[in-house]
Write a protein that holds these residues in place. Structure first.
Motif, PDB file in Angstrom:
ATOM      1  N   ARG A 157     -17.803 -50.857  54.097  1.00  0.00           N
ATOM      2  CA  ARG A 157     -16.933 -51.093  55.164  1.00  0.00           C
ATOM      3  C   ARG A 157     -16.147 -52.454  54.691  1.00  0.00           C
ATOM      4  NH1 ARG A 157     -14.498 -49.413  59.631  1.00  0.00           N
ATOM      5  NH2 ARG A 157     -13.800 -50.995  61.258  1.00  0.00           N
ATOM      6  N   TYR A 158     -14.860 -52.318  54.069  1.00  0.00           N
ATOM      7  CA  TYR A 158     -14.180 -53.262  53.369  1.00  0.00           C
ATOM      8  C   TYR A 158     -13.004 -53.915  53.895  1.00  0.00           C
ATOM      9  CZ  TYR A 158     -12.944 -55.632  49.322  1.00  0.00           C
ATOM     10  OH  TYR A 158     -12.759 -56.831  48.307  1.00  0.00           O
ATOM     11  N   ARG A 159     -12.687 -55.177  54.079  1.00  0.00           N
ATOM     12  CA  ARG A 159     -11.342 -55.985  54.534  1.00  0.00           C
ATOM     13  C   ARG A 159     -10.604 -56.134  53.290  1.00  0.00           C
ATOM     14  NH1 ARG A 159      -9.624 -60.817  54.898  1.00  0.00           N
ATOM     15  NH2 ARG A 159     -11.669 -61.374  54.705  1.00  0.00           N
ATOM     16  N   HIS A 160      -9.492 -55.619  52.893  1.00  0.00           N
ATOM     17  CA  HIS A 160      -8.446 -56.110  51.911  1.00  0.00           C
ATOM     18  C   HIS A 160      -7.849 -57.469  52.305  1.00  0.00           C
ATOM     19  CE1 HIS A 160      -9.046 -52.745  48.984  1.00  0.00           C
ATOM     20  NE2 HIS A 160      -9.314 -51.979  49.905  1.00  0.00           N
ATOM     21  N   SER A 161      -7.475 -58.188  51.256  1.00  0.00           N
ATOM     22  CA  SER A 161      -6.713 -59.321  51.560  1.00  0.00           C
ATOM     23  C   SER A 161      -5.465 -58.836  52.287  1.00  0.00           C
ATOM     24  CB  SER A 161      -6.556 -60.273  50.270  1.00  0.00           C
ATOM     25  OG  SER A 161      -5.668 -61.213  50.488  1.00  0.00           O
ATOM     26  N   GLY A 162      -5.132 -59.615  53.367  1.00  0.00           N
ATOM     27  CA  GLY A 162      -3.833 -59.449  53.980  1.00  0.00           C
ATOM     28  C   GLY A 162      -3.591 -58.428  54.640  1.00  0.00           C
ATOM     29  N   GLU A 163      -4.638 -57.700  54.868  1.00  0.00           N
ATOM     30  CA  GLU A 163      -4.738 -56.323  55.861  1.00  0.00           C
ATOM     31  C   GLU A 163      -5.595 -56.628  57.111  1.00  0.00           C
ATOM     32  OE1 GLU A 163      -5.613 -52.834  53.632  1.00  0.00           O
ATOM     33  OE2 GLU A 163      -4.178 -53.239  52.115  1.00  0.00           O
ATOM     34  N   ASP A 199     -17.400 -61.417  49.932  1.00  0.00           N
ATOM     35  CA  ASP A 199     -17.261 -61.933  51.123  1.00  0.00           C
ATOM     36  C   ASP A 199     -16.128 -61.082  52.009  1.00  0.00           C
ATOM     37  OD1 ASP A 199     -15.007 -62.523  49.760  1.00  0.00           O
ATOM     38  OD2 ASP A 199     -15.213 -64.608  49.751  1.00  0.00           O
ATOM     39  N   ARG A 200     -15.592 -60.116  51.524  1.00  0.00           N
ATOM     40  CA  ARG A 200     -14.850 -59.091  52.555  1.00  0.00           C
ATOM     41  C   ARG A 200     -15.582 -57.887  52.766  1.00  0.00           C
ATOM     42  NH1 ARG A 200      -9.638 -59.540  48.509  1.00  0.00           N
ATOM     43  NH2 ARG A 200      -9.244 -61.652  49.075  1.00  0.00           N
ATOM     44  N   VAL A 201     -16.897 -57.886  52.313  1.00  0.00           N
ATOM     45  CA  VAL A 201     -17.581 -56.674  52.601  1.00  0.00           C
ATOM     46  C   VAL A 201     -18.049 -56.865  54.051  1.00  0.00           C
ATOM     47  CG1 VAL A 201     -19.596 -55.296  52.121  1.00  0.00           C
ATOM     48  CG2 VAL A 201     -18.237 -56.148  50.331  1.00  0.00           C
ATOM     49  N   GLU A 202     -17.700 -55.989  55.010  1.00  0.00           N
ATOM     50  CA  GLU A 202     -17.985 -56.255  56.578  1.00  0.00           C
ATOM     51  C   GLU A 202     -19.455 -55.469  56.712  1.00  0.00           C
ATOM     52  OE1 GLU A 202     -15.243 -56.056  59.576  1.00  0.00           O
ATOM     53  OE2 GLU A 202     -14.089 -57.617  58.249  1.00  0.00           O
ATOM     54  N   SER A 203     -19.537 -54.514  55.968  1.00  0.00           N
ATOM     55  CA  SER A 203     -20.820 -53.792  56.058  1.00  0.00           C
ATOM     56  C   SER A 203     -21.160 -53.188  54.960  1.00  0.00           C
ATOM     57  CB  SER A 203     -20.973 -52.869  57.578  1.00  0.00           C
ATOM     58  OG  SER A 203     -20.180 -51.937  57.340  1.00  0.00           O
ATOM     59  N   ALA A 204     -22.641 -52.681  54.597  1.00  0.00           N
ATOM     60  CA  ALA A 204     -23.018 -51.945  53.551  1.00  0.00           C
ATOM     61  C   ALA A 204     -24.207 -51.268  53.921  1.00  0.00           C
ATOM     62  CB  ALA A 204     -23.267 -52.927  52.476  1.00  0.00           C
ATOM     63  N   ARG A 205     -23.965 -49.997  53.510  1.00  0.00           N
ATOM     64  CA  ARG A 205     -25.432 -49.045  53.935  1.00  0.00           C
ATOM     65  C   ARG A 205     -25.655 -48.190  52.421  1.00  0.00           C
ATOM     66  NH1 ARG A 205     -25.720 -43.735  55.912  1.00  0.00           N
ATOM     67  NH2 ARG A 205     -23.316 -43.583  56.304  1.00  0.00           N
TER      68      ARG A 205
END
Length: 325
Positions: A157-163, A199-205
């Motif tokens: 679950r990943y957050r891109h810069s500016g999004e 540091d933009r990875v919110e969760s990893a499974r």
């Protein structure tokens, strides 16, 4: 030198077990015939090494044979102890293991090389973080490491810069890369290379599916492709600025990531012209940090962007705000 090569052959065989002669030749950059001569030399020196021919043949040591010879030169000893200063081991949870390993290496080093190794660890410090980079966000590499070493797929679950919206990806990891103090996961997504800032990875499974890497492709290969893509990214905004000579050193430091061309300072001109590339037009606002000391010359739309930004700042400070109500 032949003695160094013989030791390399010995250490490779200790580490790998049976190794094909062709692979040894490629690693040592010699001919297969030279490899067989080296094997004969080791055997004559009392090392129990033998070669088996055939499709599954190779060169190996007699089962159970070990040697405590490290074979490290003075420079190699220094290099190992400077490695301890790289800083990546803490994030990987390997600080204690590294310290233990280095103590063992120190104990195994020939006596003449120990002082050089000890001095190197005290006299050379490598700090991979950039100046004024601000506090670094803590990252959790545990799940990512598990995926890398167990060869399993990952759900991110990943957050891109500016999004604001988070996205979910299923990826096939090649490995982890630390660059300038920032960790990246290098992976394939649907067979194409991708780069994810840890540091933009919110969760990893970790998934129960085996990784699906492209055949014959290694981490270093994928990283090189991605690195070039970042550095040669098209559709950037190229701007030309002029910088006063007395500000040149600071300008180089602050705008280093954007600089594409900066002529050498001849020590005579009052102004120096420089060219920079920004990923988007709005990013040229970085230049406002230099106030009126740096002038943006071209293109016109970049000048207009700075003018609009400066106007917004002026309006904000012209308004007395809550304190003046």
């Amino acid at each position: 030198m032949k003695s160094d090569r013989l030791l390399s052959v010995l250490l490779l065989l200790q580490t790998r077990g049976r190794v094909p002669a062709r692979e040894l030749a490629d690693r040592l950059e010699v001919s297969v015939r030279t490899v067989y001569r080296d094997v004969e030399a080791l055997s004559a020196a009392g090392v129990p090494v033998y070669a088996e021919r055939g499709r599954h043949g190779g060169i190996e040591l007699l089962a159970g044979f070990r040697t405590d010879v490290t074979g490290l030169t003075t420079d190699e000893s220094r290099a190992l102890f400077i490695l301890a200063a790289q800083g990546a081991h803490a994030a990987l949870g390997l600080d204690a293991a590294l310290g233990s390993a280095l103590r063992k290496v120190m104990a195994a080093l020939p006596e003449p090389h120990r002082p050089a190794a000890e001095v190197a660890s005290r006299r050379i410090l490598v700090d991979a973080t950039r100046w004024k980079s601000g506090p670094q966000q803590a990252v959790d590499l545990e799940v990512l490491q598990d995926a890398v070493f167990s060869d399993r797929r990952l759900r991110l679950r990943y957050r891109h810069s500016g999004e604001r919206e988070r996205r979910t990806y299923t990826v096939d990891p090649y490995g982890l890369v630390a660059k300038a103090g920032v960790w990246y996961l290098v992976a394939d997504r649907r067979g194409s290379p991708r780069l994810f800032r840890v540091d933009r990875v919110e969760s990893a499974r970790l998934l129960d599916e085996p990784v699906r890497r492209r055949a014959g492709t290694e981490l270093a290969d994928v990283w090189e492709v991605l690195r070039r893509q970042v550095e040669e990214r098209e559709n950037g905004v190229e701007v030309t600025v002029r910088v006063p000579r007395d500000l040149l050193d600071m300008f180089r430091r602050v705008a280093a990531a954007q600089l594409t061309d900066l002529p050498d300072d001849d020590g005579e001109s009052e102004w120096v012209t420089a060219r920079l590339t920004y990923p988007v037009l709005r990013a040229v606002r970085q230049l406002l940090a230099f106030s009126d000391r740096v002038e943006l010359l071209d293109p016109p739309e970049a000048r207009a962007e700075l003018l609009a930004a400066a106007g917004s700042v002026t309006a904000m400070y012209r308004d007395p705000g809550p304190a003046g109500d």
